[in-house]
Design a protein around this motif. Sequence first.
Motif, mmCIF file in Angstrom:
data_model
loop_
_atom_site.group_PDB
_atom_site.id
_atom_site.type_symbol
_atom_site.label_atom_id
_atom_site.label_comp_id
_atom_site.label_asym_id
_atom_site.label_seq_id
_atom_site.Cartn_x
_atom_site.Cartn_y
_atom_site.Cartn_z
ATOM 1 N N GLN A 329 -0.942 9.545 3.523
ATOM 2 C CA GLN A 329 0.145 9.093 2.654
ATOM 3 C C GLN A 329 0.327 7.581 2.728
ATOM 4 O O GLN A 329 0.563 6.926 1.710
ATOM 5 N N ILE A 330 0.212 7.051 3.944
ATOM 6 C CA ILE A 330 0.366 5.602 4.107
ATOM 7 C C ILE A 330 -0.752 4.867 3.375
ATOM 8 O O ILE A 330 -0.511 3.906 2.621
ATOM 9 N N ALA A 331 -1.997 5.320 3.568
ATOM 10 C CA ALA A 331 -3.140 4.675 2.919
ATOM 11 C C ALA A 331 -3.059 4.788 1.397
ATOM 12 O O ALA A 331 -3.364 3.834 0.668
ATOM 13 N N THR A 332 -2.618 5.945 0.916
ATOM 14 C CA THR A 332 -2.494 6.147 -0.527
ATOM 15 C C THR A 332 -1.437 5.231 -1.120
ATOM 16 O O THR A 332 -1.614 4.676 -2.222
ATOM 17 N N THR A 333 -0.345 5.056 -0.416
ATOM 18 C CA THR A 333 0.715 4.166 -0.891
ATOM 19 C C THR A 333 0.198 2.740 -1.037
ATOM 20 O O THR A 333 0.489 2.057 -2.027
ATOM 21 N N LEU A 334 -0.584 2.283 -0.058
ATOM 22 C CA LEU A 334 -1.150 0.937 -0.144
ATOM 23 C C LEU A 334 -2.171 0.838 -1.281
ATOM 24 O O LEU A 334 -2.203 -0.153 -2.022
ATOM 25 N N ILE A 359 -3.725 -6.516 6.687
ATOM 26 C CA ILE A 359 -4.022 -6.898 5.310
ATOM 27 C C ILE A 359 -3.973 -8.412 5.180
ATOM 28 O O ILE A 359 -3.387 -9.111 6.022
ATOM 29 N N ASN A 360 -4.594 -8.925 4.099
ATOM 30 C CA ASN A 360 -4.606 -10.368 3.851
ATOM 31 C C ASN A 360 -3.853 -10.764 2.591
ATOM 32 O O ASN A 360 -3.149 -11.770 2.570
ATOM 33 N N ALA A 361 -3.998 -9.976 1.509
ATOM 34 C CA ALA A 361 -3.407 -10.333 0.223
ATOM 35 C C ALA A 361 -2.088 -9.607 0.038
ATOM 36 O O ALA A 361 -2.050 -8.375 -0.031
ATOM 37 N N LEU A 362 -0.986 -10.358 -0.074
ATOM 38 C CA LEU A 362 0.321 -9.759 -0.245
ATOM 39 C C LEU A 362 1.304 -10.826 -0.703
ATOM 40 O O LEU A 362 1.483 -11.846 -0.033
ATOM 41 N N ARG A 366 5.615 -7.946 -4.028
ATOM 42 C CA ARG A 366 4.850 -6.754 -3.702
ATOM 43 C C ARG A 366 5.215 -6.236 -2.309
ATOM 44 O O ARG A 366 5.252 -5.033 -2.071
ATOM 45 N N ALA A 367 5.487 -7.158 -1.407
ATOM 46 C CA ALA A 367 5.834 -6.771 -0.039
ATOM 47 C C ALA A 367 7.113 -5.944 -0.009
ATOM 48 O O ALA A 367 7.188 -4.900 0.657
ATOM 49 N N GLU A 368 8.146 -6.383 -0.716
ATOM 50 C CA GLU A 368 9.415 -5.663 -0.727
ATOM 51 C C GLU A 368 9.253 -4.276 -1.338
ATOM 52 O O GLU A 368 9.798 -3.292 -0.831
ATOM 53 N N GLU A 369 8.491 -4.198 -2.426
ATOM 54 C CA GLU A 369 8.256 -2.908 -3.065
ATOM 55 C C GLU A 369 7.485 -1.976 -2.130
ATOM 56 O O GLU A 369 7.798 -0.783 -2.022
ATOM 57 N N LEU A 370 6.480 -2.546 -1.451
ATOM 58 C CA LEU A 370 5.657 -1.740 -0.562
ATOM 59 C C LEU A 370 6.472 -1.189 0.606
ATOM 60 O O LEU A 370 6.356 -0.015 0.972
ATOM 61 N N LEU A 371 7.296 -2.028 1.204
ATOM 62 C CA LEU A 371 8.121 -1.589 2.325
ATOM 63 C C LEU A 371 9.071 -0.468 1.898
ATOM 64 O O LEU A 371 9.270 0.514 2.632
ATOM 65 N N THR A 372 9.641 -0.601 0.730
ATOM 66 C CA THR A 372 10.542 0.431 0.213
ATOM 67 C C THR A 372 9.798 1.751 0.026
ATOM 68 O O THR A 372 10.309 2.826 0.370
ATOM 69 N N GLN A 373 8.596 1.675 -0.525
ATOM 70 C CA GLN A 373 7.802 2.882 -0.761
ATOM 71 C C GLN A 373 7.392 3.551 0.553
ATOM 72 O O GLN A 373 7.439 4.788 0.678
ATOM 73 N N LEU A 374 6.990 2.756 1.535
ATOM 74 C CA LEU A 374 6.582 3.324 2.817
ATOM 75 C C LEU A 374 7.765 3.961 3.539
ATOM 76 O O LEU A 374 7.642 5.036 4.144
ATOM 77 N N ARG A 375 8.920 3.321 3.460
ATOM 78 C CA ARG A 375 10.102 3.865 4.113
ATOM 79 C C ARG A 375 10.575 5.154 3.456
ATOM 80 O O ARG A 375 11.273 5.958 4.083
ATOM 81 N N ALA A 376 10.193 5.337 2.214
ATOM 82 C CA ALA A 376 10.604 6.542 1.488
ATOM 83 C C ALA A 376 9.753 7.754 1.846
ATOM 84 O O ALA A 376 10.104 8.887 1.493
ATOM 85 N N ILE A 377 8.654 7.539 2.549
ATOM 86 C CA ILE A 377 7.813 8.667 2.953
ATOM 87 C C ILE A 377 8.560 9.487 3.998
ATOM 88 O O ILE A 377 9.011 8.955 5.016
#
Length: 390
Positions: A329-334, A359-362, A366-377
């Motif tokens: 799930q974590i890998a898919t989210t990224l 990771i290198n590109a961020l 995108r970072a804020e959106e990604l953190l929100t999505q990961l926390r929602a798992i």
Amino acid sequence: MFHVKTFNAIAQTGLDRFTADYDLNTEAAPDAYLIRSVNLRDQNLPESLKVIVRAGAGYNNVPIHKATANGTAVFNTPGSNANAVKELVVAMLIVAARNLFSAASYAAQNSGADISLRTEKEKTKFNGTELMGKTLAVIGVGHVGALVAHAASDLGMRVVGYDPYLSADDAWHIPTSTVRARSLEEAIAQADYVTVHVPKNDETTGMISTAQFEQMKPGTVLLNFARGGIVDNQAAVAALDKGQIRRYMTDFGDNTILNRRDVLITPHLGGSTLQAEDNGAVQAATTIMTFLETGNVANSINLPTLQVPFRTKYRLTVMHENIPNMVGQIATTLATAGINIEGMSNAAKRKVAYSIIDINALNKQRAEELLTQLRAIPAVQRVRLITNNM
């Protein structure tokens, strides 16, 4: 800026290790607690709290389950006070063997012109035994136990060790002359002295109780300088009364064992040296900085050991339940966010797992959106984004 809240008196040597990126004991929401003996069990842990480090080996004052649910990593500082405890245990072995306290008390209460003659006549009542050739059972041969085993071997004692949780790393530190027992019963059966050096948990509470005392030979001396509760004190008193053991020496007072000539209690002195306090504080400060700045984990109580060189611009760390498909799930989210993973590591410790993703590109949005999505798992306890400032 990271915010650290300290409890108890923390050695200044340790506090001086914090860099300018850290402030201590401000009103800001804390990222870290640095503690010694304060009882946190009934306290509410703030959501901001990412790490608790106990400057010492014991951690029974920390609510591990509550911290895990909060996404807070818990660490101790094993080995920081090991030499101090070892020296106290060796001192107590000698005290027990030579009846030193009783002899000193006798000498202090006698005076007069004939003291020398009386002393020569009466000193035989304090005759002791030598430690050389005696058998010492070391229960728990981790940091402290291994040092005690070495010291006892140097004194000429025969050492028997028992530790069902002995790690490969710990095994390297045990003297080769140590006899490894296959069970607790085997370790204590022929021992003249038994010393306990295990952590306190559900499995070790009451580890030495009635059944174990009955297996010790008469005249055995028991030492507990690990944690109160590992020895059942009521059973110890009964064993002393029956002559199953000769003496009980401990660092943990209790009403059950007070005011007995065959019990020697010290006031929790095991790690109370200036050097041990410095060592614990330095190790604790270093642990906090390492975890907050890199996410790497070693000597954690509730997280698995996971140490990965931090060579990318960014690092995500995810603390989550150890259940199937979490890594997927974590890998898919990224991947869905279009983020390329440079490196990913995962490890588990019982019901808790921990993942490091480099990771290198961020970009910031995108970072804020990604953190929100990961926390929602579901089953994710904490997500952190760390920037590499090296």
